[in-house]
Design a protein around this motif. Structure first.
Motif, PDB file in Angstrom:
ATOM      1  N   VAL A   1       4.803   6.929   1.763  1.00 37.35           N
ATOM      2  CA  VAL A   1       4.811   5.553   2.740  1.00 37.35           C
ATOM      3  C   VAL A   1       4.026   4.772   2.143  1.00 37.35           C
ATOM      4  CG1 VAL A   1       5.016   4.445   4.969  1.00 37.35           C
ATOM      5  CG2 VAL A   1       4.720   7.314   4.671  1.00 37.35           C
ATOM      6  N   VAL A   2       5.991   3.202   2.124  1.00 40.31           N
ATOM      7  CA  VAL A   2       5.217   2.006   1.355  1.00 40.31           C
ATOM      8  C   VAL A   2       5.004   0.987   2.541  1.00 40.31           C
ATOM      9  CG1 VAL A   2       5.958   0.296  -0.199  1.00 40.31           C
ATOM     10  CG2 VAL A   2       6.341   3.090  -0.344  1.00 40.31           C
ATOM     11  N   ALA A   3       3.963   0.535   2.575  1.00 42.52           N
ATOM     12  CA  ALA A   3       3.850  -0.913   3.954  1.00 42.52           C
ATOM     13  C   ALA A   3       2.646  -1.571   3.139  1.00 42.52           C
ATOM     14  CB  ALA A   3       3.312  -0.229   5.380  1.00 42.52           C
ATOM     15  N   ALA A   4       3.824  -2.614   3.494  1.00 43.42           N
ATOM     16  CA  ALA A   4       3.198  -4.183   2.974  1.00 43.42           C
ATOM     17  C   ALA A   4       2.231  -4.804   4.248  1.00 43.42           C
ATOM     18  CB  ALA A   4       4.381  -5.572   3.458  1.00 43.42           C
TER      19      ALA A   4
ATOM     20  N   ALA B   1       3.433  -3.576   7.384  1.00 41.62           N
ATOM     21  CA  ALA B   1       5.165  -3.512   8.058  1.00 41.62           C
ATOM     22  C   ALA B   1       5.916  -2.204   6.190  1.00 41.62           C
ATOM     23  CB  ALA B   1       5.887  -5.047   7.120  1.00 41.62           C
ATOM     24  N   LEU B   2       6.559  -1.312   7.487  1.00 40.28           N
ATOM     25  CA  LEU B   2       6.758  -0.256   6.407  1.00 40.28           C
ATOM     26  C   LEU B   2       8.017  -0.691   5.791  1.00 40.28           C
ATOM     27  CD1 LEU B   2       6.285   2.416   9.186  1.00 40.28           C
ATOM     28  CD2 LEU B   2       4.383   1.859   7.297  1.00 40.28           C
TER      29      LEU B   2
ATOM     30  N   ALA C   1       1.252  -1.535   0.336  1.00 39.96           N
ATOM     31  CA  ALA C   1      -0.006  -0.129   0.180  1.00 39.96           C
ATOM     32  C   ALA C   1       0.929   1.207  -0.248  1.00 39.96           C
ATOM     33  CB  ALA C   1      -1.524   0.240   1.542  1.00 39.96           C
ATOM     34  N   VAL C   2       0.911   2.260  -0.693  1.00 49.77           N
ATOM     35  CA  VAL C   2       1.365   3.704  -0.759  1.00 49.77           C
ATOM     36  C   VAL C   2       0.272   5.018  -0.587  1.00 49.77           C
ATOM     37  CG1 VAL C   2       2.533   5.294  -2.283  1.00 49.77           C
ATOM     38  CG2 VAL C   2       2.895   2.972  -2.324  1.00 49.77           C
TER      39      VAL C   2
END
Length: 484
Positions: free
Chosen positions: A138-141, A151-152, A98-99
């Motif tokens: 921000v990019v996160a799993a 999970a950043l 997710a962004v």
């Protein structure tokens, strides 16, 4: 089995703490103990001085501010370390990223450079407002199921006037390449799904990321118009150029939809029956304006699948509006449709992470002046969140009397942080003991500051792409100036 799992989690936490210490290249001990104080302090973080009073921070408040001002952090190495940690996956083993952009608002900080107008909602009378600050992408799993954990993997501060789609594309590309380099994705694995909100140009990002093992899923506005595939070429005796686009697909006009390719209905606990309808091979009609004005050659045709999601009811009782999604894949099956809209709903888990950062970990509380200091503090908060995620199965549930008991694997990040101080004593600290020193004399009492700080303008971009700056303090009746 439980002891082995706990030992592996404890080993992973200790290993990450050592790797994080190696990522600090200047003022290592002070920065590391500042992160430990952030993890072990009781209650929300409101000021940096409160962190200096924590037992885990063995230095004075001068060392705390000195580490943020003059410390150094190898960000690239920390990014690789975060990519190598165990990451959550979907039911089919797919990585879902997710962004999103979260602003660090600084409306009254005229001495802070590189501020941009950040879009905010809910301030004042609940209207959309543009407030000066530092926006961070921000990019996160994402995990599956109902959870507040993410999970950043990366965070980047957006410069004033930056092309958000181009910056997001570069950020996603670098994250995916790191995941491939550390073995999180191998040949034959399902493609990585990247979920975007309505503020992103999903078709353009999908075109820019062509060649990577990724799928783009983005939300579209309800007033969009798509085009169907190019109709078969028919001989026209009058001549002329053959058409490049098919008939229009107007989101607000059901008469233009036609027959859908697939329909699914899923019973949910909060929303009732969720119905998803998909139309295959739809693309936007591009023009040589805005982002495509400098494109070389003919404009591309970016085909994808449009999904319309409707539910029976909303838990809040609000207006039940449909959600339009665009998926970069074609030939969607019923399983693909359900996976897409359920993954999009999981995108909102990153909002819980932003709330944790701002309300509990105090990400936006420090009044830092330099953007470099803000970036350094941001990565310390990300490193602290990574340690909370690794300690998720190790922390005890130190609940308040009015809180409900929760299983060890269902603790929220705030409740894991509440019990991290007990784990901190077992993991050890690579930071050295502080050396005795005497504070400097400082500025003599009663003397004035003869070097006032420089005041900076707030930058943004006009619709024409021309840079625009508004002075932080301008006289009444004067017009804002434009700079090239």
């Amino acid at each position: 089995m439980h002891q082995n799992d706990g030992w592996e989690a404890f080993t992973a936490l200790s290993r990450f703490r050592g790797d994080f210490y190696d990522c600090l290249t200047a003022r290592q001990d002070a920065l590391f103990e500042l992160t430990d104080a952030l993890l072990c302090t009781d209650g929300p973080v409101r000021t940096l001085v409160d962190l200096a009073l924590a037992p885990e921070h063995r230095r004075g408040h001068g060392a705390l501010y000195g580490s943020l001002n003059k410390g150094r952090l190898n960000v690239d190495r920390l990014r690789r370390t975060l990519a190598g940690l165990p990451l959550p996956r979907a039911a089919d083993g797919r990585l879902v990223l997710a962004v999103d952009v979260s602003p660090w608002l600084r409306p009254d900080a005229a001495t802070c450079p590189n501020r941009a107008f950040c879009h905010t909602y809910g301030r004042g009378e609940g209207k959309h407002q543009m407030v000066p600050g530092w926006p961070y992408s921000v990019v996160a799993a994402l995990e599956r199921g109902r959870t507040s954990w993410t999970a950043l993997l990366d965070a980047a501060r957006l410069q004033p006037g930056a092309d958000v789609a181009a910056v997001t594309t570069m950020q996603i590309r670098e994250v995916v390449e790191r995941l491939i380099a550390v073995g999180q994705w191998r040949q034959g694995d399902p493609e990585i799904l990247v979920v975007l909100d309505a503020g992103y140009d999903a078709p353009r990002i999908a075109h820019l990321l062509a060649g990577l093992p990724v799928e783009i899923l983005g939300r579209l506005r309800s007033d969009r118009v798509m085009r169907r595939p190019t109709p078969p070429r028919v001989y026209d005796p009058k001549g002329g150029r053959p058409p490049k686009h098919g008939d229009e697909f107007v989101f607000g006009d059901p008469a233009t939809w036609g027959a859908e390719q697939a329909v699914t209905t899923t019973d949910t606990r909060l929303y009732g029956a969720a119905t998803a309808r998909a139309w295959d091979r739809l693309h936007p009609r591009l023009t040589r304006r805005a982002a495509w004005i400098d494109h070389d050659g003919p404009l591309p045709i970016i085909e994808g699948t449009v999904i319309r999601l409707t539910v029976d009811k909303l838990p809040s009782g609000g207006v039940n509006k449909p959600v339009w999604l665009w998926w970069s894949g074609t030939g969607a099956t019923e399983a693909d449709m359900d996976r897409c809209w359920q993954s999009f709903l999981r995108r909102f888990d990153i909002e819980h992470t932003f709330r944790l950062f701002k309300q509990t970990l105090g990400w936006t509380k420090p009044r830092l002046r330099s953007p470099g200091e803000a970036d350094r503090w941001t990565w310390l908060v990300i490193a602290a969140h990574a340690q909370l995620r690794l300690a998720r199965s190790l922390a005890a549930d130190l609940r308040r009397p009015w809180e409900k008991p929760a299983p060890p694997n269902k603790l929220t990040p705030a409740r894991v942080r509440r019990g991290f101080r007990n784990l901190h004593a077992k993991t050890g600290s690579p930071a050295g003991a502080p050396k005795p020193s005497r504070p400097g004399p400082g500025r003599p009492p009663g003397s004035r500051n003869r070097r006032p700080a420089v005041r900076h303008d707030v930058g943004r971009v006009l619709a024409t792409g021309e840079a625009y700056t508004r002075p932080a303090h301008h006289k009444k009746g004067t017009k804002p100036r434009r700079t090239a």
